[in-house]
Design a protein around this motif. Structure first.
Motif, short mmCIF file in Angstrom:
data_model
loop_
_atom_site.label_atom_id
_atom_site.label_comp_id
_atom_site.label_asym_id
_atom_site.label_seq_id
_atom_site.Cartn_x
_atom_site.Cartn_y
_atom_site.Cartn_z
N GLU A 1 5.15 15.07 1.47
CA GLU A 1 3.84 14.42 1.30
C GLU A 1 2.77 15.35 1.84
N PHE B 1 -1.89 9.49 -4.91
CA PHE B 1 -2.27 8.18 -4.40
C PHE B 1 -3.56 8.27 -3.62
N TYR B 2 -4.24 7.13 -3.52
CA TYR B 2 -5.35 6.96 -2.60
C TYR B 2 -4.85 6.06 -1.49
N GLU C 1 3.25 12.92 -7.56
CA GLU C 1 2.60 11.61 -7.66
C GLU C 1 1.36 11.66 -6.78
N ILE D 1 -3.68 12.80 -12.65
CA ILE D 1 -2.30 13.28 -12.53
C ILE D 1 -2.31 14.72 -12.03
N ARG E 1 -0.99 2.12 -0.36
CA ARG E 1 -1.44 3.18 -1.27
C ARG E 1 -1.63 2.59 -2.66
N ARG E 2 -2.61 3.13 -3.35
CA ARG E 2 -2.74 2.75 -4.75
C ARG E 2 -2.66 4.02 -5.58
N PRO E 3 -2.08 3.90 -6.77
CA PRO E 3 -1.97 5.09 -7.61
C PRO E 3 -3.35 5.69 -7.90
N ALA E 4 -3.42 6.99 -7.86
CA ALA E 4 -4.68 7.68 -8.15
C ALA E 4 -4.96 7.64 -9.64
N ASP E 5 -6.20 7.84 -9.99
CA ASP E 5 -6.62 7.81 -11.39
C ASP E 5 -6.60 9.20 -12.02
#
Length: 72
Positions: free
Chosen positions: A3, A25-26, A23, A39, A33-37
């Motif tokens: 990470e 994340f924010y 992967e 890639i 964590r939420r997936p980032a917008d």
């Protein structure tokens, strides 16, 4: 799984994985964590993550937040 944490022009970003399987994340203040917008392409090497993020988000630079740094 590795990470990496970055301050990207004032926004915290976490990249997890390895070359070929990144992967993004924010991280939130509550530890979730939420997936980032965006890639991170699999062909980006670990050593090139900082430069990739700087190139991707350079429009977000401000006089106060003018760089991308890797955090411990």
């Amino acid at each position: 799984m590795a990470e990496y944490r970055f301050n990207v022009f004032g926004k915290l970003v976490l990249i997890r994985g390895s070359a070929g399987a990144w992967e993004a994340f924010y991280p939130g203040p509550d530890g979730k964590r939420r997936p980032a917008d965006f890639i991170v392409p699999g062909d980006i090497a670990e050593a090139d993550l900082l430069e990739y993020l700087a190139d991707l988000f350079h429009e977000h630079a401000t006089p106060r937040n003018h760089s991308v740094t890797q955090l411990p």
